[in-house]
Design an enzyme around this catalytic site. Structure first.
Site, PDB file in Angstrom:
ATOM      1  N   GLY A   1     -73.462  76.507 -83.190  1.00  0.00           N
ATOM      2  CA  GLY A   1     -72.408  76.898 -84.107  1.00  0.00           C
ATOM      3  C   GLY A   1     -71.021  76.569 -83.608  1.00  0.00           C
ATOM      4  N   THR A   2     -70.768  76.761 -82.315  1.00  0.00           N
ATOM      5  CA  THR A   2     -69.430  76.504 -81.776  1.00  0.00           C
ATOM      6  C   THR A   2     -69.059  75.038 -81.904  1.00  0.00           C
ATOM      7  OG1 THR A   2     -69.544  78.370 -80.238  1.00  0.00           O
ATOM      8  CG2 THR A   2     -68.003  76.612 -79.702  1.00  0.00           C
TER       9      THR A   2
ATOM     10  N   ASN B   1     -69.861  88.276 -88.670  1.00  0.00           N
ATOM     11  CA  ASN B   1     -70.863  88.533 -87.640  1.00  0.00           C
ATOM     12  C   ASN B   1     -70.758  89.919 -87.019  1.00  0.00           C
ATOM     13  OD1 ASN B   1     -68.390  87.107 -86.600  1.00  0.00           O
ATOM     14  ND2 ASN B   1     -69.250  87.807 -84.654  1.00  0.00           N
TER      15      ASN B   1
ATOM     16  N   ALA C   1     -76.271  77.807 -86.827  1.00  0.00           N
ATOM     17  CA  ALA C   1     -76.815  77.874 -85.470  1.00  0.00           C
ATOM     18  C   ALA C   1     -78.262  78.335 -85.522  1.00  0.00           C
ATOM     19  CB  ALA C   1     -75.982  78.818 -84.604  1.00  0.00           C
TER      20      ALA C   1
ATOM     21  N   HIS D   1     -80.331  79.682 -83.278  1.00  0.00           N
ATOM     22  CA  HIS D   1     -80.815  80.875 -82.574  1.00  0.00           C
ATOM     23  C   HIS D   1     -80.520  82.179 -83.311  1.00  0.00           C
ATOM     24  CE1 HIS D   1     -76.975  82.434 -80.618  1.00  0.00           C
ATOM     25  NE2 HIS D   1     -76.587  81.281 -81.124  1.00  0.00           N
TER      26      HIS D   1
ATOM     27  N   THR E   1     -77.770  61.268 -77.360  1.00  0.00           N
ATOM     28  CA  THR E   1     -79.197  61.168 -77.614  1.00  0.00           C
ATOM     29  C   THR E   1     -79.682  62.391 -78.370  1.00  0.00           C
ATOM     30  OG1 THR E   1     -79.506  59.889 -75.583  1.00  0.00           O
ATOM     31  CG2 THR E   1     -81.462  60.959 -76.527  1.00  0.00           C
TER      32      THR E   1
ATOM     33  N   CYS F   1     -64.599  91.288 -74.642  1.00  0.00           N
ATOM     34  CA  CYS F   1     -64.144  91.522 -73.272  1.00  0.00           C
ATOM     35  C   CYS F   1     -63.572  90.224 -72.731  1.00  0.00           C
ATOM     36  CB  CYS F   1     -65.296  92.016 -72.403  1.00  0.00           C
ATOM     37  SG  CYS F   1     -64.786  92.606 -70.791  1.00  0.00           S
TER      38      CYS F   1
END
Length: 407
Positions: free
Chosen positions: A74-75, A161, A209, A211, A247, A338
């Site tokens: 995603g980033t 999110n 993304a 995951h 690749t 954080c």
């Protein structure tokens, strides 16, 4: 002697467990050699797996295969969209310097937009949100009028999110289309949990993304229309429509496609199931008293992610709650970020109008396919003690501050 139970995992919005179908698809790909850019038989077989995965992802997201660009997650997808489209638009017209984003975007959008402001002469226009985290289209309409002829692109996330609020993406995309401005959406929190159709949404680009819905970490796609120009971030081979050289990771593409297929096929039933668990979990947590539920769920459940519960608990620090719950075998996340070891209130919660103390006393519980009623029972058995201890720790900290205690 009692048997210790495994931890209860309520942090699926951070990352999900890989589903067996994704693992099997990846293992199968790993068992065969071949670079998808090679012309011999092994290379052609790898290319076939890659392109079949691309076609499956396109089908499940309402896109054309040529609109699916594989990335490392995603980033990267957000960076490619924000930086790439901005640079392409500036090439067309140097007056197009403004980037319109919402105040509650993920840092994968906020940070590249800020980088462009710092390094590439961009100017940010930040759309406010209401107390439930909604971007109101009227604020975008006003920005389009105020900055007419100056906006390079618009980026508003599909679903938040942290608090789960679902944005009016179709209306936002239509405003961009009407003004001739590309609209990108970070749909990382939405795909696999909500019905998502890229074509009917009207978006120019969309980030995903793997995951977040049972696929592998480090894998994603950027959906981008063929008529939307973007300058690549990576150069060196011209892979992925000349937008993302490197690749191809065939195994991860196959794993992502398998996970997405399973998530989309079971979407409706799973949404009902996890929403019921979320509601029961909300009842358990609010029973401790002085608890605020954040996001759109309090307005309309249809406007909130079904498997996400975000709460603020009075008199507690989110970090204390997190660690106390972790010690009891319950894994969730705080509502704060954080940075450099210093806890800071979430920019999302502050943008929604929460005060700093309330924002810092927040937790996010995100449910996935493996969560059950028994997991909620575990929380019910420990949440009272955890909150009591966290509140006691907060009172001690306040008292220590008043009396000048040691830091």
């Amino acid at each position: 002697m009692s048997v210790q139970r495994p931890p209860v995992y309520f942090d699926n919005a951070a990352s999900t467990a890989m589903v067996p179908e994704a693992v099997a698809a990846m293992v199968d790909a790993w068992c065969h050699p071949g670079n998808a850019s090679s012309l011999h038989g092994a290379g052609r077989a790898a290319r076939r797996t890659l392109e079949e995965s691309r076609e499956a992802i396109a089908r499940d997201l309402g896109a054309r295969p040529s609109e699916v660009i594989f990335t490392a997650g995603g980033t990267e997808s957000d960076n490619l969209a924000i930086k790439g489209i901005y640079r392409a638009r500036r090439r067309e017209d140097d007056r197009l310097r403004k980037i319109v984003i919402s105040a509650v975007e993920h840092h994968a959008v906020l940070d590249p937009a800020q980088w462009l402001a710092d390094e590439a002469d961009a100017e940010l226009v930040v759309l406010p949100v209401d107390e439930n985290g909604f971007v109101h289209p009227d604020t975008l309409r006003a920005a389009l009028v105020e900055h007419a002829g100056q906006i390079a692109l618009i980026s508003v996330m599909w679903a938040n999110n942290e608090v789960g609020t679902i944005q009016p993406i179709a209306e936002i995309a239509q405003l961009g289309l009407d003004a001739g401005i590309p609209v990108h959406s970070d749909a990382v929190a939405a795909v696999g949990h909500l019905p998502v159709d890229f074509t009917t949404s009207g978006l120019s680009a969309m980030s995903v993304a793997a995951h977040k819905f049972g696929g592998p970490q480090g894998t994603g796609v950027l959906l981008i229309r063929r008529d939307v120009a973007a300058v690549p971030l990576l150069h060196g081979g011209g892979h992925e429509r000349d937008l993302r050289s490197g690749t191809p990771d065939v195994a991860s593409a196959a794993g992502m496609a398998a996970a997405l297929r399973k998530a989309v096929a079971g979407l409706d039933d799973e949404a009902v199931r996890v929403a019921a668990l979320r509601d029961r979990l909300a009842d358990v947590i609010t029973a401790v008293g002085a608890v605020r539920i954040n996001g759109a769920r309090t307005v309309d459940e249809k406007l909130a992610l079904p498997g996400l519960l975000h709460v603020s608990i009075d008199g507690c620090e989110g970090d204390s709650l997190l660690m106390l719950l972790d010690a009891k075998g319950v894994e969730c996340s705080t509502g704060s970020a954080c940075t450099a070891g210093v806890a800071a209130a979430s920019h999302v919660l502050l943008a929604m109008g929460l005060d700093t103390a309330t924002a810092r006393g927040s937790l996010r519980f995100s449910l996935g396919p493996d969560n059950t009623n028994e997991d909620v029972d575990v929380v019910a058995g420990v949440i009272g003690e955890v909150v009591d201890r966290a509140r006691a720790a907060g009172l001690l900290a306040v008292a220590g501050g008043r009396t000048g205690g040691n830091s």
